[in-house]
Design an enzyme around this catalytic site. Structure first.
Site, PDB file in Angstrom:
ATOM      1  N   THR A 123      17.665  -6.759  -3.219  1.00 39.93           N
ATOM      2  CA  THR A 123      17.346  -5.545  -3.977  1.00 39.93           C
ATOM      3  C   THR A 123      18.326  -4.449  -3.577  1.00 39.93           C
ATOM      4  OG1 THR A 123      15.058  -6.215  -4.041  1.00 39.93           O
ATOM      5  CG2 THR A 123      15.515  -3.886  -4.455  1.00 39.93           C
ATOM      6  N   PHE A 152      11.606 -11.130  -8.645  1.00 40.88           N
ATOM      7  CA  PHE A 152      10.346 -10.378  -8.707  1.00 40.88           C
ATOM      8  C   PHE A 152       9.191 -11.119  -8.016  1.00 40.88           C
ATOM      9  CE2 PHE A 152      13.004  -9.085 -12.261  1.00 40.88           C
ATOM     10  CZ  PHE A 152      12.987  -7.694 -12.150  1.00 40.88           C
ATOM     11  N   ASN A 208       9.103  -2.167  -8.860  1.00 41.54           N
ATOM     12  CA  ASN A 208       8.320  -1.918  -7.648  1.00 41.54           C
ATOM     13  C   ASN A 208       7.827  -0.473  -7.601  1.00 41.54           C
ATOM     14  OD1 ASN A 208       8.340  -4.479  -6.706  1.00 41.54           O
ATOM     15  ND2 ASN A 208       9.818  -4.163  -5.067  1.00 41.54           N
ATOM     16  N   LEU A 250      -4.709  -2.590 -10.051  1.00 43.53           N
ATOM     17  CA  LEU A 250      -5.589  -1.414 -10.107  1.00 43.53           C
ATOM     18  C   LEU A 250      -6.661  -1.510  -9.026  1.00 43.53           C
ATOM     19  CD1 LEU A 250      -6.439  -0.556 -13.844  1.00 43.53           C
ATOM     20  CD2 LEU A 250      -5.129   0.792 -12.205  1.00 43.53           C
ATOM     21  N   CYS A 260       8.411  -4.724   0.801  1.00 45.07           N
ATOM     22  CA  CYS A 260       9.249  -4.286  -0.327  1.00 45.07           C
ATOM     23  C   CYS A 260       8.817  -2.968  -0.972  1.00 45.07           C
ATOM     24  CB  CYS A 260       9.265  -5.372  -1.394  1.00 45.07           C
ATOM     25  SG  CYS A 260      10.014  -6.870  -0.771  1.00 45.07           S
ATOM     26  N   LYS A 321      -1.376  -7.910   3.175  1.00 51.82           N
ATOM     27  CA  LYS A 321      -2.304  -8.395   2.150  1.00 51.82           C
ATOM     28  C   LYS A 321      -2.725  -9.785   2.602  1.00 51.82           C
ATOM     29  CE  LYS A 321       1.256 -10.426  -0.844  1.00 51.82           C
ATOM     30  NZ  LYS A 321       1.778 -10.547  -2.197  1.00 51.82           N
TER      31      LYS A 321
HETATM   32  C1  UGA Z   1       6.011  -6.856  -4.374  1.00 51.76           C
HETATM   33  C2  UGA Z   1       6.006  -6.974  -5.903  1.00 51.76           C
HETATM   34  O1  UGA Z   1       4.684  -7.191  -6.364  1.00 51.76           O
HETATM   35  C3  UGA Z   1       6.896  -8.152  -6.350  1.00 51.76           C
HETATM   36  O2  UGA Z   1       6.961  -8.184  -7.765  1.00 51.76           O
HETATM   37  C4  UGA Z   1       8.293  -7.953  -5.766  1.00 51.76           C
HETATM   38  O3  UGA Z   1       9.159  -9.015  -6.124  1.00 51.76           O
HETATM   39  C5  UGA Z   1       8.198  -7.880  -4.257  1.00 51.76           C
HETATM   40  O4  UGA Z   1       7.352  -6.770  -3.891  1.00 51.76           O
HETATM   41  C6  UGA Z   1       9.587  -7.699  -3.725  1.00 51.76           C
HETATM   42  O5  UGA Z   1      10.213  -6.686  -4.031  1.00 51.76           O
HETATM   43  O6  UGA Z   1      10.111  -8.621  -3.081  1.00 51.76           O
HETATM   44  P1  UGA Z   1       4.749  -8.137  -2.369  1.00 51.76           P
HETATM   45  O7  UGA Z   1       5.491  -7.212  -1.441  1.00 51.76           O
HETATM   46  O8  UGA Z   1       4.694  -9.585  -2.051  1.00 51.76           O
HETATM   47  O9  UGA Z   1       5.381  -8.039  -3.856  1.00 51.76           O
HETATM   48  O10 UGA Z   1       3.272  -7.578  -2.421  1.00 51.76           O
HETATM   49  P2  UGA Z   1       2.239  -7.135  -3.584  1.00 51.76           P
HETATM   50  O11 UGA Z   1       1.391  -8.274  -3.957  1.00 51.76           O
HETATM   51  O12 UGA Z   1       2.960  -6.413  -4.647  1.00 51.76           O
HETATM   52  O13 UGA Z   1       1.354  -6.078  -2.758  1.00 51.76           O
HETATM   53  C7  UGA Z   1       1.938  -4.854  -2.296  1.00 51.76           C
HETATM   54  C8  UGA Z   1       0.867  -3.959  -1.690  1.00 51.76           C
HETATM   55  O14 UGA Z   1      -0.005  -3.472  -2.703  1.00 51.76           O
HETATM   56  C9  UGA Z   1      -0.011  -4.648  -0.662  1.00 51.76           C
HETATM   57  O15 UGA Z   1      -0.285  -3.755   0.395  1.00 51.76           O
HETATM   58  C10 UGA Z   1      -1.284  -4.968  -1.453  1.00 51.76           C
HETATM   59  O16 UGA Z   1      -2.432  -5.105  -0.660  1.00 51.76           O
HETATM   60  C11 UGA Z   1      -1.350  -3.739  -2.344  1.00 51.76           C
HETATM   61  N1  UGA Z   1      -2.159  -3.936  -3.570  1.00 51.76           N
HETATM   62  C12 UGA Z   1      -1.743  -4.787  -4.544  1.00 51.76           C
HETATM   63  C13 UGA Z   1      -3.340  -3.218  -3.726  1.00 51.76           C
HETATM   64  O17 UGA Z   1      -3.736  -2.418  -2.841  1.00 51.76           O
HETATM   65  N2  UGA Z   1      -4.067  -3.372  -4.872  1.00 51.76           N
HETATM   66  C14 UGA Z   1      -3.674  -4.206  -5.862  1.00 51.76           C
HETATM   67  O18 UGA Z   1      -4.380  -4.274  -6.922  1.00 51.76           O
HETATM   68  C15 UGA Z   1      -2.491  -4.927  -5.698  1.00 51.76           C
END
Ligand code: UGA
Length: 444
Positions: A123, A152, A208, A250, A260, A321
């Site tokens: 990125t 992604f 992101n 949400l 990320c 997570k």
């Molecule tokens: C994120 C993006 O979702 C990917 O699309 C992207 O490719 C990736 O970063 C990257 O740039 O490499 P990731 O870091 O694996 O993926 O994690 P997410 O699943 O996006 O979660 C990010 C944060 O948001 C976590 O702390 C998670 O707990 C939080 N989250 C997510 C929430 O609090 N609520 C939700 O509904 C979803």
């Protein structure tokens, strides 16, 4: 047609890309500067927790399609495509540190085959592709292309996300550079969006940043619900039913984090300001996430009359997570640091993740969930692991003095816990008190 590919970086993105491209039939050599990591991968040990990745790595090493090495020069001989998947961490000023990306160019410039294409998956801020072309020109290489192919995938579902992506983005400023990259993904059924390099680079940061902004909005609305007596889960069911909004991303929580989202939002905000086109709302999103960590702790502190001194807290979850052992920029670490600063005695548990360095800021870690719970006045759920959702409040009452559970992920059955004699705090809902509940049931 199957191609010979070289991939620089055996981290989350590089390793998943290498294993998946090998699985699609290509011949892949993955280069990493960390010789221990390479040795371990050659022996079939995948250093990260990611479903299906070990099977793909081991299977494709066995089929002779996947190789690992520290020797960059021999790896790029006769290779048509060189993927750059090295880390782009945050520099001190908030910008992206691109040194590892440029190091790759410096290593390969004299040896890369004529007509080869450098594909960036790391990125990077908009304009990096052009800078890489200039660096290649500096070495006299005007016969090598540069294409942006942002990734992604999410941790915890990296292989599935790579193999079934929502879209494949190919950013190229020369038409002839598109096909060699697009042909790699021929057998993947996903829309391919072809654009210029700058737009492709922006698309990754923008995705992101949008997700982070959506989450911050959800967390702020959840705070509002707690304050005025609304129910965030019902509120988001209403919002999510509108396809223009969508129901994903949400789910309110303790704040967002990970390897990320925080780094990329900061990098984009920094970049936009540096080119005098500031993304003010994104800057607010970042600030607001920090304020949300404070709010999570302040709400607990209020419950104890404004002080957490000597309050014993079992902090359940360290990973950013569930489904991963990654603790980089974990919201749990942010919350735990604040609890410790407020004088609480914190014992942290996680079924998979382990603390590294000073991640716990003076809190203790227990590998045994029961031990963490037994010694607590409060159970604080920070990561949405299924084992925490399945905790039985009746059993906990018999083994722990805790009568308060604070579920920042909305995973426990609040009424069940309340009926078992607990006061329940959940993000996005007013407190559910044991006394209120019995009064309510009696009245009913
Ligand atoms: C994120 C993006 O979702 C990917 O699309 C992207 O490719 C990736 O970063 C990257 O740039 O490499 P990731 O870091 O694996 O993926 O994690 P997410 O699943 O996006 O979660 C990010 C944060 O948001 C976590 O702390 C998670 O707990 C939080 N989250 C997510 C929430 O609090 N609520 C939700 O509904 C979803």
């Amino acid at each position: 047609m199957h191609k010979r590919i070289c991939i620089f970086g055996a981290g989350y993105i590089g390793l998943t890309t290498a294993a998946c491209l090998a699985e699609l039939g290509h011949e892949v050599t993955c280069v990493d500067i960390n010789s221990e990591r390479v040795e371990s991968l050659l022996a079939g040990h995948v250093p990260i927790h990611e479903p299906l990745l070990t099977e793909l790595v081991v299977g494709n090493i066995g089929r002779g399609r996947l190789h690992f090495t520290t020797d960059a020069r021999s790896a790029i001989e006769y290779v048509e495509l060189v993927f750059v998947c090295v880390p782009t961490p945050q520099a001190h000023d908030g910008s992206a540190d691109l040194r590892a990306v440029f190091d790759v160019i410096d290593v390969i410039a004299d040896h890369i085959a004529r007509g080869a294409i450098v594909v960036t998956k790391s990125t990077v801020p908009a304009g990096t592709g052009h800078a890489l072309l200039c660096r290649l020109l500096h070495y006299g290489r005007n016969d090598v292309g540069v294409v942006s192919n942002p990734e992604f995938l999410r941790e915890g579902s990296a292989v599935a996300d790579f193999m079934q992506p929502d879209r494949i983005v190919i950013g190229a400023d020369v038409g002839a550079w598109v096909k060699p990259v697009a042909s790699l993904f021929e057998s993947i059924d996903a829309p391919v969006i072809v654009t210029d390099v700058v737009t492709a680079e922006l698309s990754k940061h923008a995705s992101n940043a949008f997700l982070a902004t959506k989450l911050t909005f959800a967390n702020s609305l959840a705070h509002l619900c707690e304050t005025v007596g609304g129910d965030a889960s019902a509120l988001f069911a209403v919002l999510g039913a509108d396809p223009r909004i969508g129901d994903r991303f949400l789910r309110p929580g303790p704040g967002w984090g990970g390897s990320c989202l925080p780094k990329d939002t900061r990098a984009l905000a920094h970049f936009a300001r540096s080119v005098a086109a500031p993304l003010v709302q994104l800057e607010c999103t970042i600030e607001s996430n920090d304020a949300h960590f404070d709010h999570v702790v302040a709400r607990l502190s209020e419950h104890f009359g404004g002080s957490l001194r000597f309050v014993r807290i079992a902090a359940l979850g360290l990973a950013f997570k569930s489904g991963t052992d990654d603790i980089r920029e974990s919201p749990s670490i942010e919350v735990i640091a604040r609890l410790v600063r407020h004088g609480a005695t914190v014992t942290v548990h996680d079924p998979l993740a382990r603390p590294v360095g000073d991640a716990l800021n003076g809190a203790h870690f227990s590998e045994v969930l029961d031990d963490a719970i037994a010694a607590a006045d409060v159970l604080l759920v920070l990561t949405e692991w299924p084992e925490y959702a399945e905790l039985d409040p009746h059993t906990i009452r018999t083994v722990s003095a805790a009568r308060l559970v604070y579920d920042t992920r909305g995973i426990i059955d609040a009424h069940g816990w309340c009926d078992a004699g607990f006061t329940v705090l959940q993000v996005g809902r007013p407190a559910l008190d044991f006394g209120d509940r019995t009064a309510h049931s009696t009245a009913a």
